[in-house]
Scaffold this active site. Structure first.
Site, PDB file in Angstrom:
ATOM      1  N   GLY A   1       0.831  -1.197   0.000  1.00 34.10           N
ATOM      2  CA  GLY A   1       0.000   0.000   0.000  1.00 34.10           C
ATOM      3  C   GLY A   1       0.860   1.239   0.000  1.00 34.10           C
TER       4      GLY A   1
ATOM      5  N   GLY B   1       0.539   5.858   0.484  1.00 30.48           N
ATOM      6  CA  GLY B   1      -0.273   7.022   0.800  1.00 30.48           C
ATOM      7  C   GLY B   1       0.591   8.253   0.850  1.00 30.48           C
ATOM      8  N   GLY B   2       0.020   9.317   1.424  1.00 31.24           N
ATOM      9  CA  GLY B   2       0.737  10.573   1.448  1.00 31.24           C
ATOM     10  C   GLY B   2       1.981  10.559   2.312  1.00 31.24           C
ATOM     11  N   MET B   3       2.041   9.617   3.274  1.00 25.47           N
ATOM     12  CA  MET B   3       3.185   9.589   4.172  1.00 25.47           C
ATOM     13  C   MET B   3       4.283   8.644   3.710  1.00 25.47           C
ATOM     14  SD  MET B   3       2.663  11.726   6.568  1.00 25.47           S
ATOM     15  CE  MET B   3       3.913  11.197   7.734  1.00 25.47           C
ATOM     16  N   GLY B   4       4.039   7.795   2.733  1.00 31.25           N
ATOM     17  CA  GLY B   4       5.058   6.853   2.290  1.00 31.25           C
ATOM     18  C   GLY B   4       4.448   5.598   1.705  1.00 31.25           C
TER      19      GLY B   4
ATOM     20  N   VAL C   1       4.279   1.063   1.922  1.00 30.46           N
ATOM     21  CA  VAL C   1       4.424  -0.132   2.761  1.00 30.46           C
ATOM     22  C   VAL C   1       4.668  -1.326   1.850  1.00 30.46           C
ATOM     23  CG1 VAL C   1       3.369  -1.604   4.507  1.00 30.46           C
ATOM     24  CG2 VAL C   1       2.860   0.850   4.475  1.00 30.46           C
TER      25      VAL C   1
ATOM     26  N   LYS D   1       7.367  -0.076   6.434  1.00 25.91           N
ATOM     27  CA  LYS D   1       6.849   1.221   6.022  1.00 25.91           C
ATOM     28  C   LYS D   1       8.007   2.194   5.899  1.00 25.91           C
ATOM     29  CE  LYS D   1       3.447   4.794   6.772  1.00 25.91           C
ATOM     30  NZ  LYS D   1       2.159   5.144   7.346  1.00 25.91           N
TER      31      LYS D   1
ATOM     32  N   ASP E   1      -5.313   9.079  12.341  1.00 29.07           N
ATOM     33  CA  ASP E   1      -5.729   8.605  11.010  1.00 29.07           C
ATOM     34  C   ASP E   1      -6.505   7.298  11.125  1.00 29.07           C
ATOM     35  OD1 ASP E   1      -5.987   8.897   8.273  1.00 29.07           O
ATOM     36  OD2 ASP E   1      -4.119   7.860   7.809  1.00 29.07           O
TER      37      ASP E   1
END
Length: 472
Positions: free
Chosen positions: A26, A28-31, A33, A48, A138
Site C-alpha cells: 500500500g 499514501g501521502g506519508m510513504g 508499505v 513502512k 488517522d
C-alpha cells in the site's frame, strides 16, 4: 509472521538496509508499505518507508516511534524496529495475513455483530494509546486489519502524535495529517486535539460500517471540511431501517462537533453502541416501577424530528389575509411562533443541532440552553422551528411529549416549578427545593388542581427552557 520466506533465487531483489523488499502492500501521502524480508532475524515483515520530513518531523518520528514500540497491546500492530537508512525513515512492523476493514466492507454495510466485534477491538487499542499520551490521527477502515480468525489490529501509528506540551513544540511546523472523510472538526480548525479526536474518527467508521456510506460524502476536500465543521451528521437509520434510535444517538454523540459532548473514551462509545444495537427492537426491558420518562420512546421522537428537520422543505402555501392590514407590514421583523412554522426558513441546521443536543441530554440529564444577542432570533428558532418538529414527532405516540413555555417574572423559579408540577406527580416545592426557600414556594405557587384544565401557556420541551427576558 512468516519465516524463511525468501530463497536463494530471490537474492536479486532490491535491498533497503537489512531488508529485501518484496511486493507493494500500500501507499499514501506519508510513504509506502512493502512486504519485506528481514535478513538478520529471518522473518517477513511489513516495512513502512516514510518520505520527506524536516528536522522537526524526524525528531518527532524518533520520539514517538519509541513510544509506539513500547505500546504492548493485542490490538495494536507491534513495531519490531524503526530507524533511518540513507536518510529515509522506516518502521518494521508485524505483517498481518488477512484483510482490512475497507475490503471487508466492499461496497456495502457490515452486519451489526461483525461491526461491533471489530470496532470494540479498535476502541481498546485507541484507549491504550491515549493512556500513553498518543493520538493516532488517522483512524479509517484501511488502517484496521483483520486476520483469518477475526482478530483486529489498528495499524499505521507511524503518524501518531504525542499530546505532551513538548511534543506540541516539535510538531508546530508539521502538515495536517489524516484522511478528510474521518477527520475531527477540531483538527481542521486547529483546536485542542486529544483522544476524543480519534473517537470522532471511529464514530465515522462506525457510521460507514452500519450504513455502507460516508457520513459526509462530499466530492471535494473543501466540501468535506465544510461538512465536518458545520453540518450535523445524518442519523444512520435514514439509510438503514434496522438501526435503532438508541444506536443513532450513540453515533451522533460520537460525531458531536464539540469534543466535550462526546464520550469520555472510545471504549465507552463502543460499549454504548453494542448495548444499543438491539435496544427497542429485539431486546426487552422491564417496565419502570414508577411513572417516569421512556428514554427509548423519547429517542425515537427526537430521531424522527431530526429526520423531519433535515428533509427538503415544501414551499409555504399559507395565504396572507388582505381584508385587514397586517400588524407588521414586514413579516420577519416580529418574532415567529408555532403558527408561522411554514414561513420559518433558513435555520434548519440550527434546529437539527438542537435536536441532536436534546438526544444527548437524554443520557446526561443536562439542560439545553439557547443563548444569543437580543434580536438574534432565539425565540423564533424555539417556537417556529424546534417545537413544531417535536410536535410532529409525537404523531403515532400514545402520549404527547409535554412542552412548557413560560415567561419568567419576578420569581422565575417558582413559575417554572409550578409549571413542571402540573405535568408530574412531584409538587412544586420539591421541584424548587434546591433553588430557594420551599416555604416561600408553597406560598407563591398554588397547589395543582387535578380537575383543572391546562392553561394556554403552551407545552414544553422537557429539560429545555427558553426564557424570554422581560423588557425594562
Amino acid at each position: 509472521m512468516a519465516t524463511g520466506a525468501v530463497g536463494a533465487s530471490d537474492t536479486d531483489l532490491p535491498l533497503f538496509g537489512r531488508y529485501r523488499v518484496l511486493q507493494l502492500l500500500g501507499q499514501g501521502g506519508m510513504g509506502v508499505v512493502h512486504r519485506a524480508y528481514d535478513t538478520v532475524n529471518d522473518r517477513v515483515v511489513a516495512l513502512k518507508r516514510l518520505s520527506g520530513g524536516d528536522r522537526d518531523f524526524r525528531a518527532r518520528f524518533q520520539r514517538e516511534s519509541r513510544i509506539v514500540a513500547g505500546l504492548s497491546h493485542p490490538n495494536v500492530i507491534p513495531v519490531n524496529d524503526f530507524g533511518e537508512v540513507d536518510g529515509e525513515l522506516y518502521l518494521d512492523m508485524m505483517l498481518v495475513e488477512g484483510t482490512d476493514l475497507r475490503r471487508m466492507m466492499g461496497v456495502g454495510a457490515l452486519d451489526h455483530g461483525t461491526a461491533m466485534r471489530v470496532l470494540k477491538q479498535v476502541a481498546a487499542a485507541l484507549d491504550a494509546a491515549h493512556a500513553k499520551g498518543l493520538v493516532h490521527r488517522d483512524v479509517k477502515p484501511s488502517n484496521i486489519l483483520i486476520d483469518g480468525e477475526g482478530h483486529a489490529y489498528l495499524a499505521d501509528f507511524g503518524i501518531a502524535r504525542e499530546t505532551s506540551s513538548e511534543a506540541t513544540v516539535l510538531t508546530q511546523s508539521g502538515d495536517l495529517v489524516g484522511t478528510w472523510d474521518y477527520m475531527a472538526p477540531e483538527r481542521m480548525s486547529r483546536g485542542q486535539v486529544d483522544g476524543r479526536s480519534d473517537q470522532y474518527s471511529l464514530a465515522c467508521v462506525l457510521f460507514e460500517c452500519l450504513t455502507g456510506r460516508l457520513a459526509h460524502p462530499a466530492l471535494d476536500p473543501a466540501g468535506k471540511v465544510a461538512a465536518h465543521l458545520l453540518q450535523p451528521a445524518p442519523a444512520p437509520s435514514v439509510f438503514s431501517p434496522t438501526i435503532t434510535p438508541a444506536l443513532d444517538t450513540v453515533v451522533l454523540r460520537g460525531m458531536a462537533k464539540d469534543p466535550a459532548r462526546r464520550y469520555a473514551t472510545a471504549g465507552e462509545m463502543m460499549a454504548a453502541a453494542e448495548a444499543a444495537v438491539f435496544e427497542g427492537v429485539t431486546a426487552r426491558q422491564a417496565q419502570p416501577t414508577a411513572a417516569g420518562p421512556d428514554k427509548g420512546q423519547d429517542q425515537g421522537r427526537i430521531v424522527r424530528a431530526i429526520l423531519r428537520s433535515t428533509a427538503p422543505r415544501k414551499p409555504a402555501t399559507r395565504k396572507m389575509a388582505h381584508d385587514k392590514p397586517p400588524t407588521c407590514p414586514y413579516p420577519g421583523l416580529i418574532g415567529f411562533d408555532s403558527t408561522n412554522a411554514d414561513l420559518f426558513h433558513g435555520r434548519d441546521h440550527v434546529v437539527t443541532d438542537l435536536l441532536v443536543r436534546l438526544a444527548e441530554q437524554l443520557d446526561t440529564g443536562e439542560p439545553v440552553v439557547v443563548v444569543g444577542a437580543s434580536g438574534a432570533g432565539k425565540s423564533s428558532v424555539i417556537h417556529a422551528g424546534l417545537l413544531p418538529v417535536l410536535e410532529a414527532a409525537n404523531q403515532g405516540e400514545d402520549t404527547a411529549w409535554p412542552q412548557i413555555v413560560i415567561t419568567p417574572g419576578m420569581d422565575p423559579i417558582s413559575n417554572l416549578a409550578g409549571a413542571l408540577a402540573y405535568h408530574s406527580t412531584i409538587v412544586a416545592a420539591e421541584w424548587a427545593r434546591d433553588q430557594g426557600d420551599a416555604d416561600e414556594v408553597r406560598r407563591t405557587v398554588p397547589a395543582r388542581d387535578p380537575g383543572r384544565p391546562p392553561d394556554d401557556r403552551g407545552r414544553p420541551v422537557r429539560g429545555a427552557v427558553h426564557p424570554r427576558r422581560p423588557r425594562r
